[in-house]
Design a protein around this motif. Structure first.
Motif, PDB file in Angstrom:
ATOM      1  N   SER A   1      -7.491  12.421 -17.344  1.00  0.00           N
ATOM      2  CA  SER A   1      -7.118  13.019 -18.629  1.00  0.00           C
ATOM      3  C   SER A   1      -7.798  12.311 -19.805  1.00  0.00           C
ATOM      4  N   LEU A   2      -8.169  11.063 -19.607  1.00  0.00           N
ATOM      5  CA  LEU A   2      -8.827  10.304 -20.680  1.00  0.00           C
ATOM      6  C   LEU A   2     -10.259  10.765 -20.912  1.00  0.00           C
ATOM      7  N   GLN A   3     -10.935  11.088 -19.828  1.00  0.00           N
ATOM      8  CA  GLN A   3     -12.307  11.602 -19.924  1.00  0.00           C
ATOM      9  C   GLN A   3     -12.762  12.093 -18.558  1.00  0.00           C
ATOM     10  N   GLU A   4     -13.702  13.007 -18.564  1.00  0.00           N
ATOM     11  CA  GLU A   4     -14.294  13.495 -17.325  1.00  0.00           C
ATOM     12  C   GLU A   4     -14.924  12.301 -16.611  1.00  0.00           C
ATOM     13  N   THR A   5     -14.692  12.206 -15.316  1.00  0.00           N
ATOM     14  CA  THR A   5     -15.171  11.029 -14.596  1.00  0.00           C
ATOM     15  C   THR A   5     -15.395  11.354 -13.128  1.00  0.00           C
ATOM     16  N   TYR A   6     -15.891  10.396 -12.367  1.00  0.00           N
ATOM     17  CA  TYR A   6     -16.194  10.587 -10.942  1.00  0.00           C
ATOM     18  C   TYR A   6     -15.440   9.557 -10.104  1.00  0.00           C
ATOM     19  N   GLY A   7     -15.428   9.784  -8.799  1.00  0.00           N
ATOM     20  CA  GLY A   7     -14.593   9.019  -7.878  1.00  0.00           C
ATOM     21  C   GLY A   7     -14.712   7.513  -7.957  1.00  0.00           C
TER      22      GLY A   7
ATOM     23  N   SER B   1       0.806  -1.220   0.000  1.00  0.00           N
ATOM     24  CA  SER B   1       0.000   0.000   0.000  1.00  0.00           C
ATOM     25  C   SER B   1       0.842   1.275   0.000  1.00  0.00           C
ATOM     26  N   GLN B   2       1.960   1.302   0.697  1.00  0.00           N
ATOM     27  CA  GLN B   2       2.792   2.506   0.730  1.00  0.00           C
ATOM     28  C   GLN B   2       3.394   2.804  -0.646  1.00  0.00           C
ATOM     29  N   MET B   3       3.779   1.764  -1.363  1.00  0.00           N
ATOM     30  CA  MET B   3       4.315   1.944  -2.709  1.00  0.00           C
ATOM     31  C   MET B   3       3.219   2.471  -3.638  1.00  0.00           C
ATOM     32  N   ARG B   4       2.044   1.924  -3.506  1.00  0.00           N
ATOM     33  CA  ARG B   4       0.908   2.310  -4.346  1.00  0.00           C
ATOM     34  C   ARG B   4       0.496   3.763  -4.092  1.00  0.00           C
ATOM     35  N   LYS B   5       0.488   4.172  -2.822  1.00  0.00           N
ATOM     36  CA  LYS B   5       0.078   5.538  -2.475  1.00  0.00           C
ATOM     37  C   LYS B   5       0.979   6.571  -3.139  1.00  0.00           C
ATOM     38  N   GLY B   6       2.244   6.263  -3.294  1.00  0.00           N
ATOM     39  CA  GLY B   6       3.179   7.196  -3.893  1.00  0.00           C
ATOM     40  C   GLY B   6       2.945   7.453  -5.361  1.00  0.00           C
TER      41      GLY B   6
ATOM     42  N   ILE C   1      -8.974  -0.060  -4.407  1.00  0.00           N
ATOM     43  CA  ILE C   1      -8.559   1.172  -3.740  1.00  0.00           C
ATOM     44  C   ILE C   1      -9.761   1.714  -2.972  1.00  0.00           C
ATOM     45  N   ALA C   2      -9.631   1.871  -1.678  1.00  0.00           N
ATOM     46  CA  ALA C   2     -10.734   2.321  -0.838  1.00  0.00           C
ATOM     47  C   ALA C   2     -11.108   3.763  -1.149  1.00  0.00           C
ATOM     48  N   GLU C   3     -12.380   4.082  -0.989  1.00  0.00           N
ATOM     49  CA  GLU C   3     -12.852   5.456  -1.184  1.00  0.00           C
ATOM     50  C   GLU C   3     -12.118   6.410  -0.250  1.00  0.00           C
ATOM     51  N   GLY C   4     -11.762   5.928   0.933  1.00  0.00           N
ATOM     52  CA  GLY C   4     -11.032   6.742   1.895  1.00  0.00           C
ATOM     53  C   GLY C   4      -9.627   7.092   1.427  1.00  0.00           C
ATOM     54  N   THR C   5      -9.171   6.450   0.371  1.00  0.00           N
ATOM     55  CA  THR C   5      -7.889   6.780  -0.246  1.00  0.00           C
ATOM     56  C   THR C   5      -8.098   7.699  -1.445  1.00  0.00           C
ATOM     57  N   ILE C   6      -9.077   7.383  -2.272  1.00  0.00           N
ATOM     58  CA  ILE C   6      -9.325   8.117  -3.519  1.00  0.00           C
ATOM     59  C   ILE C   6      -9.771   9.559  -3.258  1.00  0.00           C
ATOM     60  N   TYR C   7     -10.773   9.746  -2.416  1.00  0.00           N
ATOM     61  CA  TYR C   7     -11.369  11.075  -2.265  1.00  0.00           C
ATOM     62  C   TYR C   7     -10.419  12.115  -1.657  1.00  0.00           C
ATOM     63  N   PRO C   8      -9.605  11.781  -0.674  1.00  0.00           N
ATOM     64  CA  PRO C   8      -8.626  12.776  -0.204  1.00  0.00           C
ATOM     65  C   PRO C   8      -7.621  13.167  -1.292  1.00  0.00           C
ATOM     66  N   LEU C   9      -7.241  12.210  -2.132  1.00  0.00           N
ATOM     67  CA  LEU C   9      -6.328  12.525  -3.235  1.00  0.00           C
ATOM     68  C   LEU C   9      -7.002  13.448  -4.245  1.00  0.00           C
ATOM     69  N   LEU C  10      -8.268  13.186  -4.540  1.00  0.00           N
ATOM     70  CA  LEU C  10      -9.004  14.052  -5.458  1.00  0.00           C
ATOM     71  C   LEU C  10      -9.113  15.464  -4.890  1.00  0.00           C
TER      72      LEU C  10
END
Length: 122
Positions: A20-26, A4-9, A41-50
């Motif tokens: 960049s490929l197309q407009e999209t949602y979380g 997970s630490q490698m992936r987060k980076g 990938i948990a939503e708790g990871t995706i949304y803070p990055l967004l």
């Protein structure tokens, strides 16, 4: 699967690439990452990055009515986001080459399956 630490980076650059490929949602971003082999990938990871990418002005967001259910927040990449994405991929390519040289130096022939041939063990 990636630790997970490698992936987060690397997720921010990969999220920019997907947007960049197309407009999209979380949720769709999470699903696409999974299809590319990143695992779940948990939503708790995706949304803070967004949110971070939005604050850095690499993406913009707008709420739109969904065909099914409540409104969704759709993301679109900005010009600054495209530049950041290209920089990410250039840096990642350089890092990958460095890792490949080191791997070759230690006699490893590492594959995505997690197997190693040569004199080392897994």
């Amino acid at each position: 699967m990636f630790p997970s630490q490698m992936r987060k980076g690397i997720l921010e650059g990969c999220i920019l690439a997907i947007i960049s490929l197309q407009e999209t949602y979380g949720y769709e971003i999470s699903r696409q990452l999974q299809q590319y082999g990143f695992g779940e990938i948990a939503e708790g990871t995706i949304y803070p990055l967004l949110l971070r990418l939005e604050k850095q002005q690499y993406i913009t967001a707008a709420y739109r009515q969904s065909e099914i259910g409540p409104k969704r927040k759709y993301y679109q990449i900005t010009e600054a986001g495209k530049r950041e994405m290209y920089t990410f991929f250039q840096n990642f390519a350089q890092l990958s080459q460095s890792i490949a040289r080191l791997s070759k130096q230690i006699g490893g022939d590492f594959h995505a399956s997690g197997n190693q041939s040569a004199s080392g063990t897994k």
